[in-house]
Scaffold this motif. Structure first.
Motif, PDB file in Angstrom:
ATOM      1  N   LEU A  95      62.132  55.246  18.705  1.00  0.00           N
ATOM      2  CA  LEU A  95      61.718  53.940  18.212  1.00  0.00           C
ATOM      3  C   LEU A  95      62.803  52.891  18.433  1.00  0.00           C
ATOM      4  N   SER A  96      64.056  53.282  18.224  1.00  0.00           N
ATOM      5  CA  SER A  96      65.158  52.336  18.352  1.00  0.00           C
ATOM      6  C   SER A  96      65.353  51.887  19.788  1.00  0.00           C
ATOM      7  N   HIS A  97      65.244  52.813  20.730  1.00  0.00           N
ATOM      8  CA  HIS A  97      65.408  52.401  22.121  1.00  0.00           C
ATOM      9  C   HIS A  97      64.233  51.551  22.570  1.00  0.00           C
ATOM     10  N   ASP A  98      63.051  51.821  22.045  1.00  0.00           N
ATOM     11  CA  ASP A  98      61.904  50.961  22.334  1.00  0.00           C
ATOM     12  C   ASP A  98      62.164  49.535  21.836  1.00  0.00           C
ATOM     13  N   LEU A  99      62.787  49.413  20.666  1.00  0.00           N
ATOM     14  CA  LEU A  99      63.118  48.095  20.129  1.00  0.00           C
ATOM     15  C   LEU A  99      64.121  47.380  21.025  1.00  0.00           C
ATOM     16  N   GLU A 100      65.080  48.119  21.541  1.00  0.00           N
ATOM     17  CA  GLU A 100      66.056  47.518  22.459  1.00  0.00           C
ATOM     18  C   GLU A 100      65.374  46.978  23.715  1.00  0.00           C
ATOM     19  N   LEU A 101      64.420  47.728  24.225  1.00  0.00           N
ATOM     20  CA  LEU A 101      63.653  47.250  25.385  1.00  0.00           C
ATOM     21  C   LEU A 101      62.877  45.986  25.033  1.00  0.00           C
ATOM     22  N   GLN A 102      62.308  45.948  23.850  1.00  0.00           N
ATOM     23  CA  GLN A 102      61.564  44.773  23.421  1.00  0.00           C
ATOM     24  C   GLN A 102      62.469  43.541  23.337  1.00  0.00           C
ATOM     25  N   ILE A 103      63.685  43.735  22.823  1.00  0.00           N
ATOM     26  CA  ILE A 103      64.646  42.624  22.744  1.00  0.00           C
ATOM     27  C   ILE A 103      65.006  42.132  24.140  1.00  0.00           C
ATOM     28  N   ALA A 104      65.360  43.062  25.023  1.00  0.00           N
ATOM     29  CA  ALA A 104      65.768  42.689  26.376  1.00  0.00           C
ATOM     30  C   ALA A 104      64.626  42.021  27.135  1.00  0.00           C
ATOM     31  N   SER A 105      63.401  42.464  26.898  1.00  0.00           N
ATOM     32  CA  SER A 105      62.249  41.928  27.638  1.00  0.00           C
ATOM     33  C   SER A 105      61.956  40.482  27.264  1.00  0.00           C
ATOM     34  N   ARG A 106      62.476  40.033  26.107  1.00  0.00           N
ATOM     35  CA  ARG A 106      62.254  38.640  25.716  1.00  0.00           C
ATOM     36  C   ARG A 106      62.967  37.675  26.652  1.00  0.00           C
ATOM     37  N   ALA A 107      63.875  38.164  27.475  1.00  0.00           N
ATOM     38  CA  ALA A 107      64.537  37.323  28.471  1.00  0.00           C
ATOM     39  C   ALA A 107      63.528  36.760  29.458  1.00  0.00           C
ATOM     40  N   ASN A 108      62.379  37.409  29.598  1.00  0.00           N
ATOM     41  CA  ASN A 108      61.330  36.945  30.507  1.00  0.00           C
ATOM     42  C   ASN A 108      60.423  35.895  29.868  1.00  0.00           C
ATOM     43  N   HIS A 109      60.532  35.720  28.550  1.00  0.00           N
ATOM     44  CA  HIS A 109      59.569  34.894  27.827  1.00  0.00           C
ATOM     45  C   HIS A 109      60.041  33.458  27.627  1.00  0.00           C
ATOM     46  N   PHE A 110      61.333  33.218  27.726  1.00  0.00           N
ATOM     47  CA  PHE A 110      61.860  31.866  27.559  1.00  0.00           C
ATOM     48  C   PHE A 110      63.257  31.811  28.172  1.00  0.00           C
ATOM     49  N   LEU A 111      63.788  30.617  28.346  1.00  0.00           N
ATOM     50  CA  LEU A 111      65.133  30.454  28.868  1.00  0.00           C
ATOM     51  C   LEU A 111      66.136  30.551  27.725  1.00  0.00           C
ATOM     52  N   ALA A 112      67.277  31.157  27.985  1.00  0.00           N
ATOM     53  CA  ALA A 112      68.298  31.282  26.947  1.00  0.00           C
ATOM     54  C   ALA A 112      68.723  29.909  26.433  1.00  0.00           C
ATOM     55  N   ASP A 113      68.646  28.895  27.294  1.00  0.00           N
ATOM     56  CA  ASP A 113      69.029  27.534  26.899  1.00  0.00           C
ATOM     57  C   ASP A 113      68.055  26.942  25.887  1.00  0.00           C
ATOM     58  N   ASP A 114      66.883  27.565  25.718  1.00  0.00           N
ATOM     59  CA  ASP A 114      65.902  27.062  24.762  1.00  0.00           C
ATOM     60  C   ASP A 114      66.297  27.352  23.314  1.00  0.00           C
ATOM     61  N   LEU A 115      67.293  28.208  23.118  1.00  0.00           N
ATOM     62  CA  LEU A 115      67.707  28.577  21.763  1.00  0.00           C
ATOM     63  C   LEU A 115      68.649  27.530  21.181  1.00  0.00           C
ATOM     64  N   SER A 116      68.472  27.248  19.903  1.00  0.00           N
ATOM     65  CA  SER A 116      69.408  26.346  19.231  1.00  0.00           C
ATOM     66  C   SER A 116      70.754  27.059  19.082  1.00  0.00           C
ATOM     67  N   PRO A 117      71.853  26.304  19.000  1.00  0.00           N
ATOM     68  CA  PRO A 117      73.179  26.938  18.847  1.00  0.00           C
ATOM     69  C   PRO A 117      73.251  27.870  17.634  1.00  0.00           C
ATOM     70  N   ARG A 118      72.654  27.458  16.515  1.00  0.00           N
ATOM     71  CA  ARG A 118      72.710  28.310  15.319  1.00  0.00           C
ATOM     72  C   ARG A 118      71.902  29.591  15.523  1.00  0.00           C
ATOM     73  N   THR A 119      70.747  29.479  16.164  1.00  0.00           N
ATOM     74  CA  THR A 119      69.946  30.676  16.439  1.00  0.00           C
ATOM     75  C   THR A 119      70.725  31.639  17.328  1.00  0.00           C
ATOM     76  N   ARG A 120      71.340  31.114  18.361  1.00  0.00           N
ATOM     77  CA  ARG A 120      72.144  31.961  19.260  1.00  0.00           C
ATOM     78  C   ARG A 120      73.264  32.654  18.487  1.00  0.00           C
ATOM     79  N   GLY A 121      73.921  31.899  17.622  1.00  0.00           N
ATOM     80  CA  GLY A 121      75.027  32.480  16.850  1.00  0.00           C
ATOM     81  C   GLY A 121      74.576  33.600  15.935  1.00  0.00           C
ATOM     82  N   ILE A 122      73.437  33.405  15.267  1.00  0.00           N
ATOM     83  CA  ILE A 122      72.938  34.445  14.362  1.00  0.00           C
ATOM     84  C   ILE A 122      72.510  35.681  15.149  1.00  0.00           C
ATOM     85  N   ILE A 123      71.871  35.474  16.296  1.00  0.00           N
ATOM     86  CA  ILE A 123      71.462  36.609  17.130  1.00  0.00           C
ATOM     87  C   ILE A 123      72.682  37.394  17.588  1.00  0.00           C
TER      88      ILE A 123
END
Length: 223
Positions: A95-123
């Motif tokens: 389950l945990s490795h599946d979650l890691e894949l889900q996190i990494a796959s979000r790179a296809n859904h939006f640009l990293a620049d779309d994140l606010s600075p605070r959101t990036r920091g918390i992530i």
């Protein structure tokens, strides 16, 4: 009789080696998943997909070995606790490795620049904390350290606080709705990664023998 016991111990060691390998895969790939999310690096996602095949292979192999030893050896006491614990935690790795894949796959859904600075920091903080928790879980298991299991549960409280902070930031409306929706899922993924590490820690309390004073509460079902 001595040869029979030695063979049994070799089988137990082989099972333990597979569990340690699964710990290594999950712990090593977690920061990679965060990196993929924050940089949009799809090559990382491809590597993690290949690694997921290793997890998918190790799961049934280890499960089969543990079940076979229970059936053939009728183990008791420490050996039985070990084999039952192995069977219980295998799902946490998958389950945990599946979650890691889900996190990494979000790179296809939006640009990293779309994140606010605070959101990036918390992530970044959630990713770092989840990685630390999984390394702690690995040490906890390997050393059969019940006190480390209790400390790990306290780290999970930190993850819950970060989750709440991220949800509050997402609710502020500073980012586009599609990005906000994706990051809400990501927040949940990191929280679950922490929960899975704690679930393994609970098994170490059982594996190490009778629970000490102040031991962890009973396990909840994994998602």
């Amino acid at each position: 009789m001595a040869e029979h016991r030695q063979e049994f111990e070799r089988e137990l060691e082989a099972i333990e080696a597979k569990i340690i390998e699964l710990f290594a895969i999950v712990a090593e790939d977690l920061p990679e998943a965060t990196n993929a999310l924050l940089t949009g690096n799809n090559e990382i996602l491809q590597r993690l997909t290949e690694r997921d095949k290793e997890v998918s292979a190790l799961y049934p192999e280890t499960e089969q070995l543990a079940n076979r030893e229970i059936l053939l050896q009728a183990p008791v006491a420490d050996d039985l606790r070990f084999l039952l614990s192995v069977l219980r935690v295998l799902t946490e790795f998958e389950l945990s490795h599946d979650l890691e894949l889900q996190i990494a796959s979000r790179a296809n859904h939006f640009l990293a620049d779309d994140l606010s600075p605070r959101t990036r920091g918390i992530i970044e903080r959630m990713g770092s904390l989840a990685s630390d928790m999984w390394r702690q879980a690995a040490d906890c298991w390997y050393q059969r350290d019940r006190s480390a299991a209790l400390a790990l549960a306290e780290r999970d409280d930190e993850m819950d606080q970060l989750y709440s902070s991220l949800i509050a930031e997402l609710a502020s409306g500073k980012m586009a709705l599609p990005v906000t929706m994706e990051m809400t899922l990501v927040a949940r993924f990191y929280e679950r990664l922490g929960d899975h590490a704690v679930t393994i820690a609970r098994r170490v309390v059982y594996l190490a023998g009778s629970p000490p004073e102040g031991s962890l509460p009973e396990e909840s079902s994994s998602e």
